[in-house]
Write a protein that holds these residues in place. Structure first.
Motif, short mmCIF file in Angstrom:
data_model
loop_
_atom_site.label_atom_id
_atom_site.label_comp_id
_atom_site.label_asym_id
_atom_site.label_seq_id
_atom_site.Cartn_x
_atom_site.Cartn_y
_atom_site.Cartn_z
N PRO A 149 37.23 25.57 79.32
CA PRO A 149 35.98 24.81 79.51
C PRO A 149 34.90 25.22 78.52
O PRO A 149 34.85 26.38 78.09
CB PRO A 149 35.58 25.15 80.94
N PRO A 150 34.02 24.29 78.16
CA PRO A 150 32.89 24.65 77.29
C PRO A 150 31.77 25.31 78.08
O PRO A 150 31.74 25.24 79.32
CB PRO A 150 32.44 23.29 76.75
N ASP A 151 30.87 25.96 77.41
CA ASP A 151 29.66 26.55 78.00
C ASP A 151 29.95 27.42 79.22
O ASP A 151 29.40 27.19 80.30
CB ASP A 151 28.66 25.45 78.37
N PRO A 152 30.81 28.41 79.10
CA PRO A 152 31.12 29.24 80.28
C PRO A 152 29.93 30.12 80.67
O PRO A 152 29.18 30.59 79.82
CB PRO A 152 32.29 30.09 79.80
N LEU A 153 29.78 30.31 81.97
CA LEU A 153 28.83 31.29 82.49
C LEU A 153 29.59 32.60 82.67
O LEU A 153 30.61 32.64 83.36
CB LEU A 153 28.25 30.83 83.83
N ARG A 154 29.11 33.65 82.07
CA ARG A 154 29.85 34.91 82.10
C ARG A 154 29.15 35.93 83.01
O ARG A 154 27.93 35.96 83.12
CB ARG A 154 29.99 35.48 80.68
N PHE A 155 29.97 36.76 83.63
CA PHE A 155 29.45 37.83 84.47
C PHE A 155 29.13 39.04 83.60
O PHE A 155 29.85 39.36 82.65
CB PHE A 155 30.48 38.22 85.53
N THR A 156 28.06 39.72 83.95
CA THR A 156 27.62 40.88 83.18
C THR A 156 27.47 42.09 84.10
O THR A 156 27.75 42.03 85.30
CB THR A 156 26.30 40.59 82.45
N SER A 157 27.05 43.20 83.54
CA SER A 157 26.80 44.44 84.28
C SER A 157 25.39 44.93 83.95
O SER A 157 24.86 44.61 82.88
CB SER A 157 27.81 45.51 83.88
N PRO A 158 24.77 45.70 84.85
CA PRO A 158 23.39 46.16 84.60
C PRO A 158 23.21 46.85 83.26
O PRO A 158 22.21 46.65 82.57
CB PRO A 158 23.13 47.11 85.78
N GLU A 159 24.19 47.68 82.85
CA GLU A 159 24.04 48.44 81.61
C GLU A 159 24.17 47.57 80.37
O GLU A 159 23.87 48.02 79.26
CB GLU A 159 25.05 49.59 81.56
N LEU A 160 24.62 46.33 80.53
CA LEU A 160 24.75 45.42 79.39
C LEU A 160 23.58 44.46 79.25
O LEU A 160 23.53 43.68 78.30
CB LEU A 160 26.05 44.60 79.52
N PHE A 198 18.66 25.26 79.04
CA PHE A 198 18.64 26.71 78.88
C PHE A 198 20.01 27.20 78.40
O PHE A 198 21.05 26.68 78.77
CB PHE A 198 18.30 27.39 80.20
N THR A 199 19.99 28.23 77.57
CA THR A 199 21.22 28.87 77.10
C THR A 199 21.10 30.37 77.36
O THR A 199 20.12 30.84 77.94
CB THR A 199 21.44 28.61 75.60
N GLN A 200 22.08 31.14 76.93
CA GLN A 200 22.09 32.60 77.07
C GLN A 200 21.91 33.03 78.53
O GLN A 200 21.14 33.95 78.83
CB GLN A 200 20.98 33.23 76.21
N ILE A 201 22.61 32.36 79.43
CA ILE A 201 22.54 32.69 80.86
C ILE A 201 23.77 33.49 81.25
O ILE A 201 24.90 33.12 80.93
CB ILE A 201 22.46 31.41 81.71
N GLU A 202 23.56 34.60 81.96
CA GLU A 202 24.65 35.41 82.48
C GLU A 202 24.44 35.66 83.96
O GLU A 202 23.32 35.53 84.48
CB GLU A 202 24.77 36.74 81.72
N ILE A 203 25.54 36.02 84.64
CA ILE A 203 25.54 36.20 86.09
C ILE A 203 25.78 37.66 86.42
O ILE A 203 26.64 38.31 85.83
CB ILE A 203 26.65 35.34 86.74
N LEU A 204 25.00 38.18 87.39
CA LEU A 204 25.22 39.53 87.88
C LEU A 204 25.52 39.44 89.37
O LEU A 204 24.66 39.04 90.16
CB LEU A 204 23.98 40.41 87.64
#
Length: 332
Positions: free
Chosen positions: A234-245, A320-326
């Motif tokens: 899929p295009p434009d995936p929402l990625r999971f991140t971590s606090p230290e990143l 909006f772009t540059q969105i990540e999920i925690l």
């Protein structure tokens, strides 16, 4: 007689296949209901090395489906108890236990020098983090999930599409075994299928399990499978991140209420409910405290990732772009 004689009698295994299993290094993420049969069957089949990753301890309420453990193990870390049980039954096995949660920050380290990854954590964040990392490295991933009386197991990445190709969006709810309940045998059956898919992948059987999904529905006693080997990423995936990143300049929004979480997920995070966030950032809305700056990285936090994912998709629709999920609940 060799303990693997019955297995080696199969022409698709033989001495060559058994030697291949003995050289294999498998990362198993999750040592709970799914991980219990996975670990037992992989160890019993003659896998040479297992790395176990799970931050939790054995609890009595889980013993109805985590059959690797006993009452004597309560309070121990799952990986330590699992290591002792596996080594007792298969002394030649090498086990590396890590009482740590998988995250976007440590996933690369744990993927070094492994031949295959088993996702037995039953967590949205873990599954997508593993899928993204395995896809990038070309590593096969065997992932499964169980709820109530239904389970699925699939072979992803390597030469096959990733988890995102089959599940480009999270479900609408974040139901879990704790909230929706689960029957032990369906978890065991799904975990056994995971182990079988992992072994078939390592043995290079044809047809390959990679690019296929099997489903179990014990409520009406049915099983099914399908091929997804031609699915597109899929295009434009929402990625999971971590606090230290999280970058220092990122705008971090905690979507949980104060009642749900008195402390914000990350120091300095702004607290805002999902509907308020989306309304405040509509193109025609007036400036508000929850308004975001479109040019900055944005991290959306909630317990499982479901609310943050939906809010992230709404923000993407607004440009909006540059969105990540925690997913805060998966960090414990």
């Amino acid at each position: 007689m060799s303990r693997y004689a019955r297995q080696m009698t199969l022409p698709e295994v033989g001495a060559v296949g058994q030697a291949r299993l003995a050289r294999a290094h498998v990362l198993v993420v999750g040592a709970g209901g799914l991980g219990a049969p996975v670990l037992q069957y992989l160890a019993a089949a003659g896998i040479g090395c297992l790395t176990l990753l799970d931050p939790d301890r054995v609890e009595e309420s889980n013993l109805h489906r985590q059959v690797l453990f006993t009452m004597a193990d309560i309070g121990q870390t799952k990986v330590t108890a699992a290591q002792a049980r596996l080594i007792a039954s298969t002394p030649a096995l090498t086990v590396y236990p890590h009482a740590e949660a998988l995250s976007a920050a440590n996933v690369s380290r744990y993927l070094n020098n492994v031949d295959l990854v088993v996702d037995a954590a039953d967590s949205f964040a873990t599954s997508y983090i593993l899928s993204d990392a395995c896809l990038a490295r070309g590593l096969p991933l065997i992932s499964a999930s169980v709820l109530a009386q239904r389970g699925y197991v699939g072979g992803f990445c390597g030469p096959a599409p990733s988890l995102r190709a089959l599940f480009p969006e999270l479900p609408e709810s974040a139901a879990s075994c704790a909230s929706a309940g689960v029957m032990g045998p369906v978890v065991g059956a799904t975990g056994a299928l995971q182990a079988q898919m992992a072994l078939k992948t390592l043995l290079r059987h044809s047809p390959s399990p990679l690019g296929r999904v099997m489903q179990i529905e014990m409520a009406d006693l049915t099983m099914s499978s399908f091929d997804f080997s031609t699915a597109c990423e899929p295009p434009d995936p929402l990625r999971f991140t971590s606090p230290e990143l999280i970058p220092a300049r990122a705008q971090v929004i905690d979507l949980r209420s104060i009642e749900e979480a008195p402390q914000p997920a990350v120091a300095g995070a702004r607290r805002c409910l999902p509907d308020e966030l989306i309304t405040a950032n509509m193109s025609l809305a007036p400036p508000a405290a929850a308004a975001l700056l479109p040019g900055l990285p944005t991290v959306l936090c909630c317990r499982s990732g479901v609310r943050a994912w939906r809010a992230g998709r709404a923000l993407q629709a607004q440009g909006f772009t540059q969105i990540e999920i925690l997913a805060v609940g998966d960090l414990a």
